[in-house]
Motif scaffolding. Structure first.
Motif, PDB file in Angstrom:
ATOM      1  N   THR A   1       0.941  -1.474  -0.032  1.00 59.38           N
ATOM      2  CA  THR A   1       0.030   0.015   0.003  1.00 59.38           C
ATOM      3  C   THR A   1       0.824   1.304  -0.110  1.00 59.38           C
ATOM      4  O   THR A   1       2.157   1.138   0.156  1.00 59.38           O
ATOM      5  CB  THR A   1      -0.839  -0.005   1.180  1.00 59.38           C
ATOM      6  OG1 THR A   1      -0.012   0.139   2.425  1.00 59.38           O
ATOM      7  CG2 THR A   1      -1.801  -0.987   1.230  1.00 59.38           C
TER       8      THR A   1
ATOM      9  N   GLN B   1      -6.174  -2.099  -2.654  1.00 57.07           N
ATOM     10  CA  GLN B   1      -6.903  -1.234  -3.052  1.00 57.07           C
ATOM     11  C   GLN B   1      -7.968  -0.385  -2.176  1.00 57.07           C
ATOM     12  O   GLN B   1      -7.924   0.663  -1.963  1.00 57.07           O
ATOM     13  CB  GLN B   1      -7.736  -1.600  -4.472  1.00 57.07           C
ATOM     14  CG  GLN B   1      -8.448  -0.314  -4.996  1.00 57.07           C
ATOM     15  CD  GLN B   1      -9.087  -0.924  -6.273  1.00 57.07           C
ATOM     16  OE1 GLN B   1      -9.812  -1.734  -6.254  1.00 57.07           O
ATOM     17  NE2 GLN B   1      -9.113  -0.094  -7.521  1.00 57.07           N
TER      18      GLN B   1
ATOM     19  N   ASP C   1      -5.704   1.126   0.636  1.00 57.22           N
ATOM     20  CA  ASP C   1      -4.918   2.269  -0.168  1.00 57.22           C
ATOM     21  C   ASP C   1      -6.125   3.424  -0.192  1.00 57.22           C
ATOM     22  O   ASP C   1      -5.574   4.790   0.066  1.00 57.22           O
ATOM     23  CB  ASP C   1      -4.424   1.872  -1.212  1.00 57.22           C
ATOM     24  CG  ASP C   1      -3.005   2.456  -1.599  1.00 57.22           C
ATOM     25  OD1 ASP C   1      -2.385   2.711  -0.670  1.00 57.22           O
ATOM     26  OD2 ASP C   1      -2.784   2.615  -2.685  1.00 57.22           O
ATOM     27  N   HIS C   2      -7.040   3.253  -0.426  1.00 57.30           N
ATOM     28  CA  HIS C   2      -8.140   4.281  -0.647  1.00 57.30           C
ATOM     29  C   HIS C   2      -8.175   4.973   0.823  1.00 57.30           C
ATOM     30  O   HIS C   2      -8.083   6.349   0.837  1.00 57.30           O
ATOM     31  CB  HIS C   2      -9.471   3.876  -1.404  1.00 57.30           C
ATOM     32  CG  HIS C   2      -9.294   3.905  -2.716  1.00 57.30           C
ATOM     33  ND1 HIS C   2     -10.153   2.908  -3.309  1.00 57.30           N
ATOM     34  CD2 HIS C   2      -8.352   4.000  -3.686  1.00 57.30           C
ATOM     35  CE1 HIS C   2      -9.842   2.810  -4.663  1.00 57.30           C
ATOM     36  NE2 HIS C   2      -8.565   3.343  -4.822  1.00 57.30           N
TER      37      HIS C   2
END
Length: 243
Positions: free
Chosen positions: A101, A220, A223-224
């Motif tokens: 990440t 993902q 990470d967001h």
């Protein structure tokens, strides 16, 4: 009247089936492997990094299952694909493929010496010295291969600090936050020093997910959340606190 009641009861299984199909299945938890780090990971449910992982997982809509291992063992379990993620992870410590990440923290290693002796500002300054380090921590190869230096490991930072104060080693190398916490607990802040502007090495810390379809999706989502937390200041605020 009886016929209408019978029809109602006959329709119940159909209604229950429809409801069960419309509700989401209970997702399996995200299995996170970690290891004890003073201040950062005190236990499976306490520490700065544990709090961060729980916060990110919750905001990503995931249930987190924290598993505590010895430092080397956690990498083996991850390589066996019995964990979804390792946190904290740095590039030096990973020995199998992973998806990283955004960095959440920088692991900075410094050299601590006794207050009456010169500060260590570069790796070369440790040549010929007795260097103490904590077993299980990750260090860059240049830090652990200084010409003429001898290396002495212990299990904890406090043990290294006591050896340094007693003159049994000349230098103690450690992650800044972990070392400062141990020095404070030993009430030795006035006896030791380091150059806060001169880390011996610096490495990004991140969540390392499996290189699989599920791992890519989890990476993902995490990470967001991390990017949102960095943008609104929550990440820096959380990492400045303990619980």
């Amino acid at each position: 009247m009886i016929n209408s009641v019978q029809k109602c009861f006959r329709s119940v299984p159909v209604i229950m089936l429809a409801l069960s199909l419309s509700l989401p299945l209970q997702a399996e938890p995200v299995r996170m492997g970690t290891f004890t780090i003073p201040l950062m990971v005190e236990s499976a449910n306490q520490g700065m990094f544990i709090h961060l992982a729980e916060t990110v997982a919750a905001e990503a809509g995931e249930r987190l299952e924290v598993n505590l291992f010895p430092t080397r063992r956690v990498r083996e379990v991850f390589a066996e694909q019995n964990l979804d993620v390792i946190f904290p992870a740095i590039d030096l410590s990973m020995n199998s493929p992973y998806l990283a990440t955004t960095a959440v923290y920088s692991k900075r290693v410094f050299a601590f010496t006794r207050a009456l002796e010169p500060k260590i500002r570069d790796v070369e300054d440790m040549a010929g010295k007795r260097i103490g380090y904590t077993s299980g921590f990750s260090y860059s190869s240049d830090v652990l291969s200084v010409p003429g230096a001898t290396y002495h490991s212990t299990l904890t930072d406090p043990q290294n600090i006591k050896k340094l104060l007693a003159g049994r080693i000349d230098v103690f190398i450690s992650d800044e936050q972990s070392a400062l916490r141990a020095i404070h607990e030993l009430q030795a802040s006035h006896l030791l020093h380091y150059d806060a502007e001169k880390p011996l090495s610096s490495h990004p810390v991140f969540f390392a997910f499996q290189p699989t379809e599920r791992g890519a999706e989890l990476r993902q989502r995490f990470d967001h959340v991390l990017q949102r937390m960095a943008s609104d200041g929550r990440l820096a605020q959380l990492l400045s606190q303990t619980r």
